[in-house]
Design an enzyme around this catalytic site. Sequence first.
Site, PDB file in Angstrom:
ATOM      1  N   SER A   4       3.414 -10.500 -11.112  1.00  0.00           N
ATOM      2  CA  SER A   4       3.826  -9.102 -11.257  1.00  0.00           C
ATOM      3  C   SER A   4       5.222  -9.025 -11.861  1.00  0.00           C
ATOM      4  CB  SER A   4       3.847  -8.424  -9.883  1.00  0.00           C
ATOM      5  OG  SER A   4       4.450  -7.154  -9.967  1.00  0.00           O
ATOM      6  N   GLY A  54      -9.731 -12.374  -3.887  1.00  0.00           N
ATOM      7  CA  GLY A  54      -9.471 -10.927  -3.821  1.00  0.00           C
ATOM      8  C   GLY A  54     -10.453 -10.187  -4.700  1.00  0.00           C
ATOM      9  N   ALA A  55     -11.741 -10.573  -4.580  1.00  0.00           N
ATOM     10  CA  ALA A  55     -12.734 -10.151  -5.582  1.00  0.00           C
ATOM     11  C   ALA A  55     -13.530  -8.924  -5.169  1.00  0.00           C
ATOM     12  CB  ALA A  55     -13.696 -11.319  -5.846  1.00  0.00           C
ATOM     13  N   ASN A  56     -13.193  -8.333  -4.017  1.00  0.00           N
ATOM     14  CA  ASN A  56     -13.995  -7.180  -3.582  1.00  0.00           C
ATOM     15  C   ASN A  56     -13.354  -5.852  -3.956  1.00  0.00           C
ATOM     16  OD1 ASN A  56     -12.176  -8.174  -1.269  1.00  0.00           O
ATOM     17  ND2 ASN A  56     -12.520  -6.031  -0.800  1.00  0.00           N
ATOM     18  N   TYR A  60       7.453  -9.104  -1.476  1.00  0.00           N
ATOM     19  CA  TYR A  60       6.387  -9.050  -2.479  1.00  0.00           C
ATOM     20  C   TYR A  60       6.869  -9.656  -3.803  1.00  0.00           C
ATOM     21  CZ  TYR A  60       2.858  -7.170  -5.641  1.00  0.00           C
ATOM     22  OH  TYR A  60       1.878  -7.058  -6.587  1.00  0.00           O
ATOM     23  N   GLY A  66     -10.315  -3.617  -6.728  1.00  0.00           N
ATOM     24  CA  GLY A  66      -9.327  -3.533  -7.794  1.00  0.00           C
ATOM     25  C   GLY A  66      -9.543  -4.492  -8.957  1.00  0.00           C
ATOM     26  N   ILE A  67      -8.475  -5.174  -9.327  1.00  0.00           N
ATOM     27  CA  ILE A  67      -8.458  -6.048 -10.510  1.00  0.00           C
ATOM     28  C   ILE A  67      -9.430  -7.219 -10.345  1.00  0.00           C
ATOM     29  CG2 ILE A  67      -6.950  -7.638 -11.791  1.00  0.00           C
ATOM     30  CD1 ILE A  67      -4.619  -5.628 -10.936  1.00  0.00           C
ATOM     31  N   GLY A  68      -9.484  -7.770  -9.125  1.00  0.00           N
ATOM     32  CA  GLY A  68     -10.381  -8.904  -8.863  1.00  0.00           C
ATOM     33  C   GLY A  68     -11.840  -8.508  -9.025  1.00  0.00           C
TER      34      GLY A  68
HETATM   35  N1  NAP Z   1      -2.191  -2.735  -8.700  1.00  0.00           N
HETATM   36  C1  NAP Z   1      -1.027  -3.016  -9.236  1.00  0.00           C
HETATM   37  O1  NAP Z   1      -0.308  -2.112  -9.689  1.00  0.00           O
HETATM   38  C2  NAP Z   1      -0.534  -4.432  -9.297  1.00  0.00           C
HETATM   39  C3  NAP Z   1       0.641  -4.694 -10.013  1.00  0.00           C
HETATM   40  C4  NAP Z   1       1.107  -6.009 -10.104  1.00  0.00           C
HETATM   41  C5  NAP Z   1       0.392  -7.027  -9.496  1.00  0.00           C
HETATM   42  N2  NAP Z   1      -0.735  -6.731  -8.777  1.00  0.00           N
HETATM   43  C6  NAP Z   1      -1.447  -7.858  -8.144  1.00  0.00           C
HETATM   44  O2  NAP Z   1      -2.810  -7.776  -8.463  1.00  0.00           O
HETATM   45  C7  NAP Z   1      -3.566  -8.495  -7.489  1.00  0.00           C
HETATM   46  C8  NAP Z   1      -4.785  -7.664  -7.142  1.00  0.00           C
HETATM   47  O3  NAP Z   1      -4.366  -6.468  -6.528  1.00  0.00           O
HETATM   48  P1  NAP Z   1      -5.069  -5.078  -6.781  1.00  0.00           P
HETATM   49  O4  NAP Z   1      -4.068  -4.185  -7.371  1.00  0.00           O
HETATM   50  O5  NAP Z   1      -6.377  -5.247  -7.434  1.00  0.00           O
HETATM   51  O6  NAP Z   1      -5.218  -4.565  -5.261  1.00  0.00           O
HETATM   52  P2  NAP Z   1      -6.472  -4.480  -4.272  1.00  0.00           P
HETATM   53  O7  NAP Z   1      -7.496  -3.602  -4.851  1.00  0.00           O
HETATM   54  O8  NAP Z   1      -5.899  -4.150  -2.960  1.00  0.00           O
HETATM   55  O9  NAP Z   1      -7.036  -5.965  -4.279  1.00  0.00           O
HETATM   56  C9  NAP Z   1      -6.369  -6.993  -3.603  1.00  0.00           C
HETATM   57  C10 NAP Z   1      -7.404  -8.010  -3.172  1.00  0.00           C
HETATM   58  O10 NAP Z   1      -6.745  -9.073  -2.474  1.00  0.00           O
HETATM   59  C11 NAP Z   1      -7.340  -9.191  -1.191  1.00  0.00           C
HETATM   60  N3  NAP Z   1      -6.394  -9.635  -0.183  1.00  0.00           N
HETATM   61  C12 NAP Z   1      -5.206  -9.107   0.147  1.00  0.00           C
HETATM   62  N4  NAP Z   1      -4.671  -9.771   1.171  1.00  0.00           N
HETATM   63  C13 NAP Z   1      -5.563 -10.738   1.501  1.00  0.00           C
HETATM   64  C14 NAP Z   1      -5.605 -11.722   2.519  1.00  0.00           C
HETATM   65  N5  NAP Z   1      -4.634 -11.862   3.424  1.00  0.00           N
HETATM   66  N6  NAP Z   1      -6.686 -12.544   2.564  1.00  0.00           N
HETATM   67  C15 NAP Z   1      -7.686 -12.434   1.676  1.00  0.00           C
HETATM   68  N7  NAP Z   1      -7.716 -11.494   0.717  1.00  0.00           N
HETATM   69  C16 NAP Z   1      -6.664 -10.661   0.649  1.00  0.00           C
HETATM   70  C17 NAP Z   1      -7.832  -7.781  -0.842  1.00  0.00           C
HETATM   71  O11 NAP Z   1      -8.780  -7.821   0.202  1.00  0.00           O
HETATM   72  P3  NAP Z   1      -9.066  -6.481   1.063  1.00  0.00           P
HETATM   73  O12 NAP Z   1      -9.895  -5.584   0.202  1.00  0.00           O
HETATM   74  O13 NAP Z   1      -9.786  -7.033   2.235  1.00  0.00           O
HETATM   75  O14 NAP Z   1      -7.733  -5.872   1.377  1.00  0.00           O
HETATM   76  C18 NAP Z   1      -8.418  -7.397  -2.189  1.00  0.00           C
HETATM   77  O15 NAP Z   1      -9.668  -7.991  -2.370  1.00  0.00           O
HETATM   78  C19 NAP Z   1      -2.614  -8.732  -6.312  1.00  0.00           C
HETATM   79  O16 NAP Z   1      -2.212 -10.097  -6.327  1.00  0.00           O
HETATM   80  C20 NAP Z   1      -1.433  -7.842  -6.621  1.00  0.00           C
HETATM   81  O17 NAP Z   1      -0.243  -8.364  -6.098  1.00  0.00           O
HETATM   82  C21 NAP Z   1      -1.217  -5.468  -8.677  1.00  0.00           C
END
Ligand code: NAP
Length: 289
Positions: free
Chosen positions: A147, A15-17, A172, A19-21
Amino acid sequence: MSQAALSGKNYVVTGANSGIGLFSARRFAQLGANVALVCRNEQRGREAVTEIIATTGNANISLYLADFSSLASVSEMADNLLRDIPKIDVLCNNAGGANGSRTVTEEGFETTFVSNHLSSFLLTKKLLPAILNAAGEDLARIVFTSSYGHFNSALDFNDLGLKEGYSTLKAYGRSKLMNLLTARELQNRLAGKSVVASSFHPGAVRTPIWKKGGLLARLLGLILYPFMKSVAQGSATFIWLASSEDRASKGADGHYFYEGKRADTAKFATDEDAKRLWQKSEELVAPYC
Ligand SMILES: NC(=O)c1ccc[n+]([C@@H]2O[C@H](COP(=O)([O-])OP(=O)(O)OC[C@H]3O[C@@H](n4cnc5c(N)ncnc54)[C@H](OP(=O)(O)O)[C@@H]3O)[C@@H](O)[C@H]2O)c1
């Protein structure tokens, strides 16, 4: 940490493209690591590679593609990683998201269950030989992005795919509970090895995730937006747990963190469930190993 602290280390970030990744992968690159970005979309992945190389000057950034809703896709990508990177110092299991309605993948799994849990379980299992290759003088590390949402509800082993009573938050939350239980059981299974597994809650963070999970996630995102952490703040614990400059385990062994400290987990996040989930997950991913 010095600018070259992670020089020569091999990092894999899912998930490196976005947000957090993306933020964390960029930081590892800045610190000199070779970083393999795992993304589902080629164009978004390529853009991330280009951006990280341009902003850090580190050219050792590679791209691997997999859709985490497909175990076959994850398995094939893991084989490619193993072929190219025989020693993996740090695996960041971060890909994840929410789904507005219950859907079932072609392989027969509820989408959130496979995308947020089974795929990272399979990836970890397949990459373990390369991680153990790296575990020696320095510790290797495996970090799961979990989370606070894991407090939502306990697992129902008779219905892991939530055929009954599906809701976005339940699916989730349970998948995030699975992430922290997997880190815990993995640590048990790695006892005596130089590998530290951990999980963390990033906080509510301003990332695109809130726009992808259906109406409820969008609504929640709008309400929480003013109070959310920046991506840098939300990534800090991740980067700290995943930085393997030395042998210090930081007390992370199997534990769940928030804001750089060990945090409480739900009472129903029991060791017994961790073991049971491991066994069940092993059975489910076996055809894809
Ligand atoms: N943001 C928050 O408030 C929060 C809070 C608690 C936990 N988290 C966790 O933090 C992690 C990162 O999330 P983020 O907030 O940085 O959101 P994000 O910006 O949406 O990043 C999520 C990443 O995971 C990838 N991803 C999602 N579904 C996928 C799939 N089926 N196959 C391959 N890649 C997939 C996305 O790819 P695409 O760009 O192609 O969608 C994106 O690269 C997640 O595990 C999330 O549950 C986030």
